[in-house]
Design a protein around this motif. Structure first.
Motif, PDB file in Angstrom:
ATOM      1  N   GLU A   1      81.439  79.597  44.878  1.00 43.30           N
ATOM      2  CA  GLU A   1      82.511  78.627  44.496  1.00 43.30           C
ATOM      3  C   GLU A   1      83.171  79.174  44.545  1.00 43.30           C
ATOM      4  O   GLU A   1      84.327  79.777  44.004  1.00 43.30           O
ATOM      5  CB  GLU A   1      81.783  78.632  42.392  1.00 43.30           C
ATOM      6  CG  GLU A   1      80.662  78.896  42.330  1.00 43.30           C
ATOM      7  CD  GLU A   1      79.626  79.840  41.623  1.00 43.30           C
ATOM      8  OE1 GLU A   1      78.161  80.149  41.512  1.00 43.30           O
ATOM      9  OE2 GLU A   1      80.380  81.544  42.282  1.00 43.30           O
TER      10      GLU A   1
ATOM     11  N   TYR B   1      87.568  78.524  45.133  1.00 47.97           N
ATOM     12  CA  TYR B   1      88.434  77.038  44.746  1.00 47.97           C
ATOM     13  C   TYR B   1      89.278  78.430  45.668  1.00 47.97           C
ATOM     14  O   TYR B   1      89.447  78.890  46.664  1.00 47.97           O
ATOM     15  CB  TYR B   1      89.185  77.998  43.866  1.00 47.97           C
ATOM     16  CG  TYR B   1      89.119  79.650  43.225  1.00 47.97           C
ATOM     17  CD1 TYR B   1      90.687  80.054  43.271  1.00 47.97           C
ATOM     18  CD2 TYR B   1      87.957  80.526  42.830  1.00 47.97           C
ATOM     19  CE1 TYR B   1      90.694  81.727  43.135  1.00 47.97           C
ATOM     20  CE2 TYR B   1      89.041  81.527  42.595  1.00 47.97           C
ATOM     21  CZ  TYR B   1      89.493  81.964  42.857  1.00 47.97           C
ATOM     22  OH  TYR B   1      89.723  83.383  42.836  1.00 47.97           O
TER      23      TYR B   1
ATOM     24  N   ASP C   1      90.600  76.670  41.021  1.00 52.90           N
ATOM     25  CA  ASP C   1      90.092  77.928  40.023  1.00 52.90           C
ATOM     26  C   ASP C   1      89.963  77.097  38.660  1.00 52.90           C
ATOM     27  O   ASP C   1      90.357  76.986  37.829  1.00 52.90           O
ATOM     28  CB  ASP C   1      90.678  79.250  39.709  1.00 52.90           C
ATOM     29  CG  ASP C   1      89.269  80.305  38.881  1.00 52.90           C
ATOM     30  OD1 ASP C   1      88.189  79.328  39.179  1.00 52.90           O
ATOM     31  OD2 ASP C   1      89.679  81.329  38.166  1.00 52.90           O
TER      32      ASP C   1
ATOM     33  N   ASP D   1      87.144  78.719  36.301  1.00 51.11           N
ATOM     34  CA  ASP D   1      86.429  79.374  35.469  1.00 51.11           C
ATOM     35  C   ASP D   1      85.041  78.889  35.762  1.00 51.11           C
ATOM     36  O   ASP D   1      83.998  78.486  36.604  1.00 51.11           O
ATOM     37  CB  ASP D   1      86.517  79.245  34.502  1.00 51.11           C
ATOM     38  CG  ASP D   1      88.439  80.419  34.445  1.00 51.11           C
ATOM     39  OD1 ASP D   1      88.755  80.971  35.400  1.00 51.11           O
ATOM     40  OD2 ASP D   1      88.908  79.628  33.383  1.00 51.11           O
TER      41      ASP D   1
ATOM     42  N   THR E   1      83.355  75.454  38.352  1.00 48.77           N
ATOM     43  CA  THR E   1      84.113  75.772  39.515  1.00 48.77           C
ATOM     44  C   THR E   1      82.606  75.620  40.452  1.00 48.77           C
ATOM     45  O   THR E   1      81.986  76.330  40.363  1.00 48.77           O
ATOM     46  CB  THR E   1      84.462  77.037  40.242  1.00 48.77           C
ATOM     47  OG1 THR E   1      85.407  77.429  39.237  1.00 48.77           O
ATOM     48  CG2 THR E   1      84.818  77.110  41.695  1.00 48.77           C
TER      49      THR E   1
ATOM     50  N   GLU F   1      86.864  83.405  44.974  1.00 48.83           N
ATOM     51  CA  GLU F   1      85.612  82.997  45.240  1.00 48.83           C
ATOM     52  C   GLU F   1      85.341  83.510  43.673  1.00 48.83           C
ATOM     53  O   GLU F   1      84.930  84.366  43.390  1.00 48.83           O
ATOM     54  CB  GLU F   1      84.450  83.384  45.468  1.00 48.83           C
ATOM     55  CG  GLU F   1      82.556  82.963  45.945  1.00 48.83           C
ATOM     56  CD  GLU F   1      81.939  83.347  44.608  1.00 48.83           C
ATOM     57  OE1 GLU F   1      81.447  82.795  44.383  1.00 48.83           O
ATOM     58  OE2 GLU F   1      82.570  84.560  43.611  1.00 48.83           O
ATOM     59  N   ASP F   2      85.253  82.430  42.337  1.00 52.26           N
ATOM     60  CA  ASP F   2      85.189  82.076  41.089  1.00 52.26           C
ATOM     61  C   ASP F   2      84.065  82.785  40.461  1.00 52.26           C
ATOM     62  O   ASP F   2      82.409  83.283  41.174  1.00 52.26           O
ATOM     63  CB  ASP F   2      84.884  81.001  40.533  1.00 52.26           C
ATOM     64  CG  ASP F   2      85.086  81.362  38.683  1.00 52.26           C
ATOM     65  OD1 ASP F   2      85.888  82.050  38.100  1.00 52.26           O
ATOM     66  OD2 ASP F   2      83.880  80.523  37.991  1.00 52.26           O
ATOM     67  N   ASP F   3      83.760  84.198  40.459  1.00 55.40           N
ATOM     68  CA  ASP F   3      82.251  85.137  39.201  1.00 55.40           C
ATOM     69  C   ASP F   3      82.745  85.249  37.970  1.00 55.40           C
ATOM     70  O   ASP F   3      83.006  86.498  37.347  1.00 55.40           O
ATOM     71  CB  ASP F   3      82.290  86.551  40.141  1.00 55.40           C
ATOM     72  CG  ASP F   3      82.047  86.351  41.701  1.00 55.40           C
ATOM     73  OD1 ASP F   3      81.375  85.483  41.293  1.00 55.40           O
ATOM     74  OD2 ASP F   3      82.045  87.172  42.860  1.00 55.40           O
ATOM     75  N   THR F   4      82.880  84.415  37.120  1.00 53.02           N
ATOM     76  CA  THR F   4      83.466  84.274  35.313  1.00 53.02           C
ATOM     77  C   THR F   4      81.816  84.745  35.100  1.00 53.02           C
ATOM     78  O   THR F   4      80.686  84.276  34.912  1.00 53.02           O
ATOM     79  CB  THR F   4      83.835  82.771  35.276  1.00 53.02           C
ATOM     80  OG1 THR F   4      84.912  82.452  35.977  1.00 53.02           O
ATOM     81  CG2 THR F   4      83.931  82.619  33.401  1.00 53.02           C
TER      82      THR F   4
ATOM     83  N   GLU G   1      85.087  90.392  39.116  1.00 50.17           N
ATOM     84  CA  GLU G   1      85.873  89.628  38.936  1.00 50.17           C
ATOM     85  C   GLU G   1      85.728  88.923  40.706  1.00 50.17           C
ATOM     86  O   GLU G   1      84.958  89.277  41.326  1.00 50.17           O
ATOM     87  CB  GLU G   1      86.416  91.075  39.985  1.00 50.17           C
ATOM     88  CG  GLU G   1      87.314  92.260  38.432  1.00 50.17           C
ATOM     89  CD  GLU G   1      87.980  93.064  38.946  1.00 50.17           C
ATOM     90  OE1 GLU G   1      88.082  93.183  40.592  1.00 50.17           O
ATOM     91  OE2 GLU G   1      88.872  94.285  38.560  1.00 50.17           O
ATOM     92  N   ASP G   2      86.503  88.010  40.849  1.00 53.56           N
ATOM     93  CA  ASP G   2      86.394  86.782  41.560  1.00 53.56           C
ATOM     94  C   ASP G   2      86.698  87.698  43.071  1.00 53.56           C
ATOM     95  O   ASP G   2      87.412  88.668  42.744  1.00 53.56           O
ATOM     96  CB  ASP G   2      87.998  85.281  41.354  1.00 53.56           C
ATOM     97  CG  ASP G   2      87.088  85.033  40.568  1.00 53.56           C
ATOM     98  OD1 ASP G   2      86.702  85.655  40.086  1.00 53.56           O
ATOM     99  OD2 ASP G   2      88.295  84.351  40.147  1.00 53.56           O
TER     100      ASP G   2
END
Length: 151
Positions: free
Chosen positions: A54, A56, A76, A78, A81, A111-114, A118-119
Motif C-alpha cells: 500500500e 504512498y 498516506d 492510513d 491507502t 508503505e502503509d502498515d497501519t 511500522e510503515d
C-alpha cells in the motif's frame, strides 16, 4: 599577473561549460517530450491479507537544475491507502509530458502498515537516467522500479 588570472579563469569557465554542455546534451536526448512509463512497487516484508504493498509518497523526473515533473503521487491515508503493486494498474504504461531535460528519477515512497507494524520505506533518493530502461530506487525494506519505455 592580470593576464595569468584572466587566462586561468577563462580555462576554468571553459571546462565547466564543456562539462555542463555534455550533460545537457545527453539529458536533452531524454526530454522534453512525452514520457511513457510504468512503476512497480515491491515490499518483500508485506504480510497482510493479500501480501501486496500500500504505497504512498511521490515519484518524479528531475532536470539538471532541479525542476521536477511528478510521475506518481499519493498521500498516506492510513487504513484507506490503496493496494497498488503496479502503476498504472489498468494498462501496460501511462504517459506524462515533461517540459525539461531529464537527468534523474527520484522517489520517496513509504508503505502503509497501519495496525500491523511500522510503515516501511520502499524508496528514498534518486538515480541517474540515461534514456529508456528500468531504474530501481531501493532501501533495506523494499524498492520502487520506474520503467521508462520512451523518454
Amino acid at each position: 599577473m592580470r593576464h595569468k588570472s584572466a587566462g586561468r579563469l577563462a580555462a576554468v569557465a571553459s571546462a565547466a561549460l564543456m562539462l555542463l554542455g555534455g550533460a545537457a546534451t545527453s539529458a536533452q536526448a531524454a526530454a522534453p517530450g512525452l514520457v511513457l512509463y510504468s512503476i512497480d512497487f515491491s515490499n518483500p516484508k508485506e504480510r497482510d491479507n493479500n501480501d501486496l504493498p500500500e504505497p504512498y509518497g511521490r515519484i518524479w523526473l528531475e532536470a539538471p537544475w532541479g525542476r521536477q515533473t511528478a510521475l506518481w503521487e499519493h498521500p498516506d491515508v492510513d487504513l484507506n491507502t490503496p493496494t497498488l503493486p503496479r502503476y498504472p494498474d489498468d494498462g501496460p504504461y501511462t504517459t506524462r509530458y515533461v517540459d525539461h531535460p531529464v537527468t534523474q528519477v527520484c522517489a520517496f515512497v513509504g508503505e502503509d502498515d497501519t495496525g500491523i507494524n511500522e510503515d516501511d520505506v520502499l524508496a528514498d533518493g534518486c538515480v541517474p537516467v540515461d534514456g529508456s530502461g528500468s531504474y530501481t530506487i531501493s532501501t533495506d525494506e523494499g524498492s520502487v522500479t520506474v520503467n521508462l519505455y520512451d523518454v
